[in-house]
Design an enzyme around this catalytic site. Structure first.
Site, PDB file in Angstrom:
ATOM      1  N   ASP A 144       6.704   6.878   4.655  1.00 56.28           N
ATOM      2  CA  ASP A 144       6.067   6.849   7.003  1.00 56.28           C
ATOM      3  C   ASP A 144       5.204   8.300   6.445  1.00 56.28           C
ATOM      4  O   ASP A 144       4.322   8.844   7.059  1.00 56.28           O
ATOM      5  CB  ASP A 144       7.406   7.026   7.670  1.00 56.28           C
ATOM      6  CG  ASP A 144       8.433   7.257   6.742  1.00 56.28           C
ATOM      7  OD1 ASP A 144       8.429   8.229   6.332  1.00 56.28           O
ATOM      8  OD2 ASP A 144       9.888   7.225   7.749  1.00 56.28           O
ATOM      9  N   ASP A 148      -5.811   0.691   2.668  1.00 59.50           N
ATOM     10  CA  ASP A 148      -6.874  -0.108   3.755  1.00 59.50           C
ATOM     11  C   ASP A 148      -6.725   1.874   4.422  1.00 59.50           C
ATOM     12  O   ASP A 148      -7.294   2.203   5.232  1.00 59.50           O
ATOM     13  CB  ASP A 148      -5.886  -0.674   4.698  1.00 59.50           C
ATOM     14  CG  ASP A 148      -6.189  -2.317   3.897  1.00 59.50           C
ATOM     15  OD1 ASP A 148      -6.444  -2.460   3.451  1.00 59.50           O
ATOM     16  OD2 ASP A 148      -6.722  -3.025   4.943  1.00 59.50           O
ATOM     17  N   LYS A 181      11.131   4.775  -0.361  1.00 58.86           N
ATOM     18  CA  LYS A 181      11.463   4.913   1.346  1.00 58.86           C
ATOM     19  C   LYS A 181      13.116   4.967   0.495  1.00 58.86           C
ATOM     20  O   LYS A 181      13.853   3.984   0.540  1.00 58.86           O
ATOM     21  CB  LYS A 181      10.840   3.227   2.117  1.00 58.86           C
ATOM     22  CG  LYS A 181      12.013   3.740   3.342  1.00 58.86           C
ATOM     23  CD  LYS A 181      11.346   4.362   4.039  1.00 58.86           C
ATOM     24  CE  LYS A 181      11.149   4.525   5.554  1.00 58.86           C
ATOM     25  NZ  LYS A 181      11.125   5.812   6.485  1.00 58.86           N
ATOM     26  N   ASP A 238      -0.783  -1.622  -0.164  1.00 59.68           N
ATOM     27  CA  ASP A 238      -1.284  -2.295   0.978  1.00 59.68           C
ATOM     28  C   ASP A 238      -2.292  -1.793   2.080  1.00 59.68           C
ATOM     29  O   ASP A 238      -3.010  -2.088   2.373  1.00 59.68           O
ATOM     30  CB  ASP A 238      -0.837  -3.962   1.029  1.00 59.68           C
ATOM     31  CG  ASP A 238      -1.464  -4.814   1.501  1.00 59.68           C
ATOM     32  OD1 ASP A 238      -3.137  -4.906   1.429  1.00 59.68           O
ATOM     33  OD2 ASP A 238      -0.922  -5.941   1.966  1.00 59.68           O
ATOM     34  N   TYR A 255       5.872  -9.274  -1.901  1.00 55.31           N
ATOM     35  CA  TYR A 255       4.753 -10.325  -1.745  1.00 55.31           C
ATOM     36  C   TYR A 255       5.146 -11.583  -3.038  1.00 55.31           C
ATOM     37  O   TYR A 255       4.913 -12.562  -2.822  1.00 55.31           O
ATOM     38  CB  TYR A 255       3.519  -9.794  -2.513  1.00 55.31           C
ATOM     39  CG  TYR A 255       3.033  -8.535  -1.243  1.00 55.31           C
ATOM     40  CD1 TYR A 255       3.429  -8.141   0.382  1.00 55.31           C
ATOM     41  CD2 TYR A 255       1.961  -8.926  -1.013  1.00 55.31           C
ATOM     42  CE1 TYR A 255       3.155  -7.794   0.411  1.00 55.31           C
ATOM     43  CE2 TYR A 255       1.735  -7.427  -0.350  1.00 55.31           C
ATOM     44  CZ  TYR A 255       2.175  -7.024   1.281  1.00 55.31           C
ATOM     45  OH  TYR A 255       1.549  -6.428   1.687  1.00 55.31           O
TER      46      TYR A 255
END
Ligand code: NAD
Length: 359
Positions: free
Chosen positions: A222, A250, A190, A246, A141
């Site tokens: 994942d 959620d 990752k 992020d 970001y």
């Protein structure tokens, strides 16, 4: 007298923030603390009023304050603006960066009364109590962004970078926080494909040696996304980079019923910022349908992390649970045979409970 900067922002931000203030004021009256609230513009509301989403006065107020209470920013009205004026990109991200808020803490604690509101089976989410610590000022970001023209169309680039120091400070916070909880850290990356993740894993592993009393494990993002809905009870503290955090937060919010329940604290600099994890919910804004509990619970986090008022924080959290136990619900968490209430009514009910719950 602790000074609190109040930034309601856009959409449901202006509906839920007053409910959080009401809760904090009631805490102040009951426990004899005086909080001074000063409101300022941010987001689309600031664009409309003064032409920029993060006015200098707002940033100055935040720097001078002891804590910040933010609602939510953004909405379709401002989506077409150039990036430099768009509320999230040009207000929220710079605010975090300017204030050095490198860590975002989002607890996902199952409130037993809401077990039916989750989309998962009760036996899977029973007892869930996890905390996601998301790195907030680095990664994709904040990396360089560019576009090049190609013969056919364009090429877009977002750079994902992390330094040792950036990983170390957020990991240190995760280990320290885990020590006050169940002493387990899951670092999510990752590392099988990303170089930045390989550095992340090395730094976290090395730091972990300073915390032998905390169990450290590593998980690919994942797999973590899958484990969160398969067996969320295995997690205590999850620490991860900006974009993974992020997305995972959620997902974690759904474990506990609604985005409207998920509080957050952004820490790292001189002043902490407290905001619900959800956005400005333009689909329900202005209708009294927004759930104010994430904002109110963010206020509880403020009491805990910025003002070191643990007992007061627990009173707010207990008041929220008792109001839910009494059957009151906003539309997002409504179930059969419960009492539907508006944003403001929910705020009033919690404030009244704060006056009377036992300590
Ligand atoms: P959102 O979180 O605003 O809404 C997603 C869904 O959850 C909607 O159906 C909404 O009605 C519901 N919801 C969210 N909060 C709720 C609450 N308190 N009570 C009841 N229901 C609630 O996400 P979105 O729709 O993707 O984004 C809307 C706007 O918010 C966009 O402009 C986005 O950029 C912005 N946004 C801001 C922040 C922030 O201020 N931190 C975060 C995310 C999105």
């Amino acid at each position: 007298m602790p000074g609190i900067a109040v930034l309601p922002g856009d959409g449901i931000g202006v509906e839920i923030v007053p409910q959080a203030i009401k809760a904090l004021q009631t805490v102040g009256e009951r426990f004899d603390h005086e909080f001074e609230f000063t409101e300022a513009l941010i987001g689309g509301a600031a664009v409309d009023a003064v032409g920029v989403p993060l006015p200098v006065e707002t940033l100055d107020l935040c720097r001078r304050s002891d804590a910040i209470l933010l609602g939510a920013i953004g909405g379709p009205k401002w989506d077409q603006l150039p990036v430099a004026l768009r509320p999230e990109a040009a207000a929220l991200l710079p605010l975090r960066k300017e204030l050095g808020l490198f860590a975002n803490l989002r607890p996902a604690v199952l409130i037993p009364e809401l077990i039916q509101a989750s989309s998962l089976k009760p036996e899977i989410i029973k007892g869930v109590d996890l905390l996601v610590i998301r790195e907030l000022t680095g990664g994709l970001y904040f990396g360089e962004k560019k576009r090049d023209k190609l013969e056919h169309g364009e090429r877009a680039v977002d750079v994902l970078e992390y330094s040792t120091a950036e990983v170390e400070r957020v990991a240190r916070l995760a280990f320290a926080t885990a020590r006050k909880r169940r002493r387990k850290v899951t670092s999510v990356d990752k590392a099988n494909v990303l170089e930045s993740s390989r550095l992340w894993r090395e730094v976290v592993s090395e730091l972990g040696q300073e915390y032998p009393d905390v169990i450290l494990d590593h998980m690919y993002v994942d797999n973590c996304a899958m484990q969160l809905i398969r067996n969320p009870g295995q997690f205590d503290v999850i620490v991860t980079e900006n974009m993974f955090g992020d997305i995972l937060t959620d997902e974690a919010s759904m474990l506990i019923g609604s985005l409207g329940m998920l509080a957050s604290a952004s820490l790292g600099g001189q002043v902490g910022l407290y905001e619900p994890s959800h956005g400005s919910a333009p689909d329900i804004a202005g209708q009294g349908k927004a759930n104010p509990l994430a904002a109110i619970l963010s206020g509880a986090m403020m009491l805990r992390y910025s003002f070191n008022l643990e007992e007061e924080a627990v009173v707010v959290e207990t008041a929220v649970r008792q109001v839910l136990a009494a059957g009151y619900r906003t539309p997002d968490i409504m179930e059969p045979n419960r009492t539907l209430v508006s944003t403001e009514e929910m705020g009033d009910l919690v404030a009244r409970k704060i006056e009377e719950v036992g300590v």
